[in-house]
Design an enzyme around this catalytic site. Structure first.
Site, mmCIF file in Angstrom:
data_model
loop_
_atom_site.group_PDB
_atom_site.id
_atom_site.type_symbol
_atom_site.label_atom_id
_atom_site.label_comp_id
_atom_site.label_asym_id
_atom_site.label_seq_id
_atom_site.Cartn_x
_atom_site.Cartn_y
_atom_site.Cartn_z
ATOM 1 N N ARG A 59 9.379 -24.408 3.225
ATOM 2 C CA ARG A 59 8.671 -24.192 4.508
ATOM 3 C C ARG A 59 7.755 -25.397 4.843
ATOM 4 O O ARG A 59 7.547 -26.103 5.968
ATOM 5 C CB ARG A 59 8.279 -23.170 4.613
ATOM 6 C CG ARG A 59 8.995 -21.898 4.529
ATOM 7 C CD ARG A 59 8.545 -20.534 4.271
ATOM 8 N NE ARG A 59 9.301 -19.487 4.666
ATOM 9 C CZ ARG A 59 9.177 -18.507 4.794
ATOM 10 N NH1 ARG A 59 7.953 -17.707 4.365
ATOM 11 N NH2 ARG A 59 10.126 -17.332 4.806
ATOM 12 N N GLY A 97 0.798 -1.104 -0.090
ATOM 13 C CA GLY A 97 -0.026 -0.044 -0.018
ATOM 14 C C GLY A 97 0.951 1.287 -0.001
ATOM 15 O O GLY A 97 0.613 2.152 -0.740
#
Ligand SMILES: Cc1cc2nc3c(=O)[nH]c(=O)nc-3n(C[C@H](O)[C@H](O)[C@H](O)COP(=O)(O)OP(=O)(O)OC[C@H]3O[C@@H](n4cnc5c(N)ncnc54)[C@H](O)[C@@H]3O)c2cc1C
Ligand code: SF4
Ligand code: FES
Lengths: 251, 674
Positions: free
Chosen positions: B363, B77
């Site tokens: 992961r 943003g």
């Protein structure tokens, strides 16, 4: 879980900015030493909710010591007895039977919003006044075209770790934000990219700092002692030095 | 390049899938297939350059008249606000924190990838692209990922120019490290605080635009509704969290950069306020939610210490470069002081099972193996329920090899944080770690322009679904957030805005009034239920359900059970919630209630999505779909698609739209890290 604690909390309650505030006393029990300080407040809040009393408002978000949201004056010390943020303070720093007072940051430039929540937008406005390097997106040269000496880059990084929490202001008897300001001046001033705007930046940022109602620095050093990120006092010397250079150059 | 072939960009390497299994029968309806309407074609390396050229420009004099709302001030943003502000657009930026600088991007530790190949270790844009698609287990769009790899190098240039103090070597040039799941050193970092430094760079660039008057910032504001008028996104309804005022903000386009929804699990590494509300409100207004069940469970977090726990703390996976992961070979040894367990009695299970990647496997694999050894009763640390939930991450070899000062320089802040939280000194005793929810690959569906299926609604950063498929590689979320914000969105939104400014919408317009009233009545409802339970208690319960049944391993009976439990929880929520305080002041319980209400609905959709996907891919492991030795088994024949879900109404069922994933530049393969 080794033993739990019973604690007395004295907490500043203030319904909104204009209201009169005051200290209220609460008891909490069964607090484990593995809890964070804010988890202890969560327990109080669940308890208050059950009793039909509005929970205590306090700022917090990451709970990892990095966002700078949490901001509690604990037993008169900004962020409490350890060198860390309120959220990373753990209950093993307290003992059974302790009385703990919890207040918001106290500073003219940080008015109380509610209970323990204050308004720190003055910090954003200080950054707006010059706490950046002007580099429009897309205009950047190849990153390795300008090497930055490692020592300077490391110093820049070390002071750039400031989280903008405001503990330095809360701890300062003058309510000065010089440590916060010095950290930003030093971060940008140590890097080659920060040189073109270096002196203009400092004049503008100091002016904004003063306009926001932060006090002047008289070298007491409480700020650095309270800073959870260990920002060193020498950033204030840097600030003063750069400011003198800027003034001499008639900026 | 192992296994990849460069094609002309026209012939797909896989055929379009057809689904034959349907565990989720009865929970959804099947809608029409969708395609990305602006998907580029041609040789993959030219697609983005061509598209930037093709997209129309907006005359500088017109930009001032174009209003853009950006919800979120994280990397995605803030970078977009700064860039669009510099471009001369009129930007309004929103965040719920008291300053844009506190968005959760600040907490990212490890680093950011870029295909600079400064180490001359064979890296390239194509390799970063390849690694990201493979790491995502072939469930992302190749054009998007290629673009991400391509702009990665610009990001580093931009950040350095802004004064981001990345780690440097003795010659003053930028340093790199390698990061989970890849074999080249392409990760740029600022000790363990990379996200902080990148965000401060983007924040400062944005504040510069605030001073310039192009960006107006609204802090302590929460978006609670999207305004859709004549099929276009035209604004938002936001609540001023301090005064409680419900505000209407209108614009020509709305950008959601509102982050991820991992907090649906209650315990996660996300910030306390991270939420799905902005995205979920848009979903209810028609925006598709894509692959919502794709969750990343990070292998290296500090284990849960008790019931009071409010969040989990990540230990950057960069630690896996120097730390070795092990558990005792025998369950009897699990209570012993780890330093007293001799080498031959330790099981370095990742090194054993995956000899070529060892501790650096992706992961999802590292997490599942940790769960497996703990399920076998070989976990360490305190008992949580019937099991010890922890494995050792041991630095003693690295300390011997490199010396304590070298380890301190790399990781001191992480080691300090560990000690502060656990009370143990990791320089002396091995760390204990356990997987925790960390990131969501799922999010609002967007096309190549990052536009959702609602025209004028764009979605960037973690809030969209686009680039990471079923599993995200380390150090690539920061890359995506900044790629979207600095380089992609500003070049795609102009194609939409070239048709603007759009006809002004009045505050009294039916669509606006409807949105505002919906927010007002919802707030009133929360305050008037007057039951007995706090928002937090519902959140905790939802989190337990999600972690148990929609966490590291998912099965058909478990997911069905979870859906029933969530529906029951939802009924209870709306009947027994208690929110104290008022609507016209700072009220953190009220904020929380709104977020929990949306999490509950999202949780159900995640379970439906997980139920539908009867395959294991990336972070999504379906018990029914594994190889003989327990590795994930993908079903490209049935599931090589994006599951884009349409809101089916409060009483209806979600509608599934499939977008086929077609690879022209890379061949789909089963992942193997052995
Ligand atoms: C602990 C941790 C470590 C990580 N480490 C790494 C790493 O090393 N490398 C890497 O690549 N990635 C890492 N990640 C992932 C990465 O940090 C995030 O995916 C990324 O920063 C998300 O950025 P974002 O801009 O999309 O959203 P965020 O930074 O989460 O920002 C969301 C913004 O939206 C606003 N917002 C949300 N809802 C509303 C609403 N309703 N109304 C108004 N405003 C709203 C918030 O105020 C905030 O400003 C890590 C994540 C975590 C949690
Ligand atoms: S200088 Fe230290 S105390 Fe002051 S705002 Fe920064 S981190 Fe907080
Ligand atoms: S809550 Fe983020 S620093 Fe304390």
């Amino acid at each position: 879980m080794i033993g739990t604690m019973n604690l007395t909390l004295k907490i500043w309650r203030q319904p909104h900015a204009e209201a009169q505030g005051g200290m209220r006393e609460y008891q909490v029990s069964g607090i484990s030493e593995d809890m964070s300080f804010l988890e202890m407040l969560d327990i109080l809040n669940e308890q208050l909710q059950e009793q039909g009393e509005e929970p205590v408002a306090f700022d917090h978000d990451c709970r990892e010591g990095i966002c700078g949201s949490c901001s509690l004056m604990i037993n008169g010390q900004a962020h409490g007895p350890e060198v860390t943020t309120s959220c990373q303070l753990h209950m093993r720093s307290f003992k059974d039977g302790d009385t703990i007072t919890i207040e918001p940051w106290r500073s003219e430039a940080f008015p109380v919003v509610k209970d323990l929540v204050v308004n720190r937008s003055a910090f954003d406005r200080i950054i707006q006044s010059g706490g950046y390097i002007s580099a429009n997106t897309g205009s950047a040269p190849e990153a390795n075209s300008v090497p930055a000496p490692r020592e300077k880059a490391m110093r820049a990084f070390n002071v750039a770790t400031c989280i903008g929490c405001g503990a330095c202001v809360a701890a300062c008897p003058n309510g000065s934000a010089s440590l916060f300001l010095g950290a930003k001046i030093t971060h940008l001033g140590e890097l080659p990219q920060g040189q073109p705007e270096r002196y203009e930046r400092i004049v503008d940022m100091v002016a904004q700092h003063d306009a926001e109602g932060f006090g002047g620095c008289t070298n007491i050093g409480e700020c650095a002692a309270a800073c959870p990120k260990g920002i060193p006092l020498d950033v204030i010397s840097q600030l003063n030095k750069d400011l003198r250079t800027a003034i001499k150059a008639g900026r | 390049m192992a296994g990849s072939t460069l094609h002309d960009g026209l012939t797909p390497l896989n055929a379009a899938p057809t689904q034959t299994s349907d565990d989720a029968h009865g929970y959804y309806t099947l809608g029409e297939k969708i395609v990305d309407p602006v998907a580029p074609t041609g040789p993959i390396a030219q697609r983005w350059t061509t598209r930037k050229f093709e997209n129309r420009l907006v005359n500088p004099a017109n930009r001032r008249k174009l209003n853009i709302i950006i919800v979120g001030t994280g990397l995605a943003g803030a970078a977009a606000a700064a860039t669009l502000g510099e471009g001369g657009y009129n930007v309004k930026s929103f965040c719920y924190q008291d300053s844009p600088r506190r968005a959760h991007s600040i907490a990212a530790q490890g680093g950011i990838n870029a295909a600079k190949n400064y180490k001359e270790d064979g890296d390239s844009v194509f390799r970063l692209f390849y690694d990201t698609v493979k790491g995502g287990d072939y469930r992302s769009r190749e054009s998007n990922v290629y673009r991400l790899a391509e702009v990665s190098t610009n990001i580093i240039d931009q950040c350095v120019a802004q004064g981001v103090p990345f780690a440097r070597d003795y010659g003053g040039l930028l340093d790199n490290r390698s990061f989970g799941g890849v074999q080249v050193s392409r990760t740029f970092y600022a000790r363990g605080q990379t996200g902080q430094q990148l965000l401060i760079g983007a924040y400062q660039a944005m504040e510069r635009q605030v001073a310039a008057g192009t960006v107006t910032q609204y802090t302590r504001h929460e978006m609670l509704e999207l305004i859709v008028k004549d099929g276009k996104a035209r604004g938002i309804i936001a609540r001023d969290l301090v005064t409680g005022e419900i505000e209407t903000h209108l614009a020509d386009a709305v950008v959601l950069a509102s982050g991820g929804y991992g907090n649906v699990f209650y315990l996660s590494t996300n910030a306390m306020g991270s939420n799905v509300t902005a995205a979920w409100r848009a979903h209810r207004k028609g925006a598709y939610m894509a692959n919502p069940c794709f969750t990343q469970i990070h292998p290296t977090c500090i284990p849960v210490s008790g019931e009071h726990q409010s969040k989990l703390t990540l230990m950057s996976e960069s630690l896996r470069n120097d730390g070795r992961i092990w558990v005792p070979k025998r369950a009897e040894d699990c209570e012993k002081d780890p330093r007293d367990i001799p080498e031959e009695d330790r099981d370095y299970y990742l090194e054993r099972i995956y000899p070529s990647f060892g501790n650096l496997v992706p992961r999802d694999i590292a997490s599942r193996q940790a769960k497996n050894v703990c399920d076998e009763g070989r976990g360490v640390g305190p008992m949580v329920g019937d099991f010890r939930r922890g494995v050792y991450l041991d630095f003693s070899d690295a300390i011997k090899r490199l010396g304590e000062p070298a380890i301190r320089e790399k990781y001191d802040n992480l080691f300090d944080m560990y000690q502060r939280i656990t009370g143990e000194n990791p320089y002396e005793v091995p760390m204990r770690i356990y997987p925790a929810v960390h990131y969501v690959m799922g999010g609002l569906w967007v096309d190549y322009h990052l536009q959702s299926n609602i025209p004028g609604l764009f979605v960037t950063g973690e809030a969209n679904f686009s680039d990471h498929g079923a599993n995200r590689l380390g150090a690539s979320a920061l890359m995506q957030g900044l790629a979207d914000g600095y380089f992609v969105l500003p070049n795609t939104i102009r194609e939409y805005l070239a048709d603007g400014p759009f006809a002004p919408v009045s505050e009294d317009d039916g669509a606006v009034v409807e949105a505002r009233e919906a927010v007002r009545s919802r707030v009133e409802r929360f305050l008037s239920i007057n039951g007995t339970r706090s928002p937090d208690s519902f959140h905790k319960e939802l989190g337990h359900i999600m972690w148990e049944y929609c966490g590291m391993e998912r099965t058909e009976p478990g997911l069905r059970k979870a859906i029933d439990m969530i529906r029951e929880l939802k009924r209870e929520f709306w009947n027994d919630l208690k929110v104290l305080g008022t609507a016209d002041s700072l009220n953190q319980s009220l904020e929380k209630a709104g977020r929990v209400a949306d999490f509950i609905e999202l949780g159900e959709l995640m379970c439906v999505d997980a139920l539908n996907r009867r395959e294991s891919c990336g972070g999504h492991f379906r018990g029914e779909s594994q190889t003989e030795d327990g590795e994930a088994l993908r079903h490209d024949d049935e599931f090589a698609y994006v599951a884009a879900w349409e809101w089916g109404g409060d009483e209806g069922q979600p509608v599934l739209h499939k977008e086929d994933l077609v690879y022209t530049a890379i061949e789909m393969k089963q992942r193997s890290y052995k």
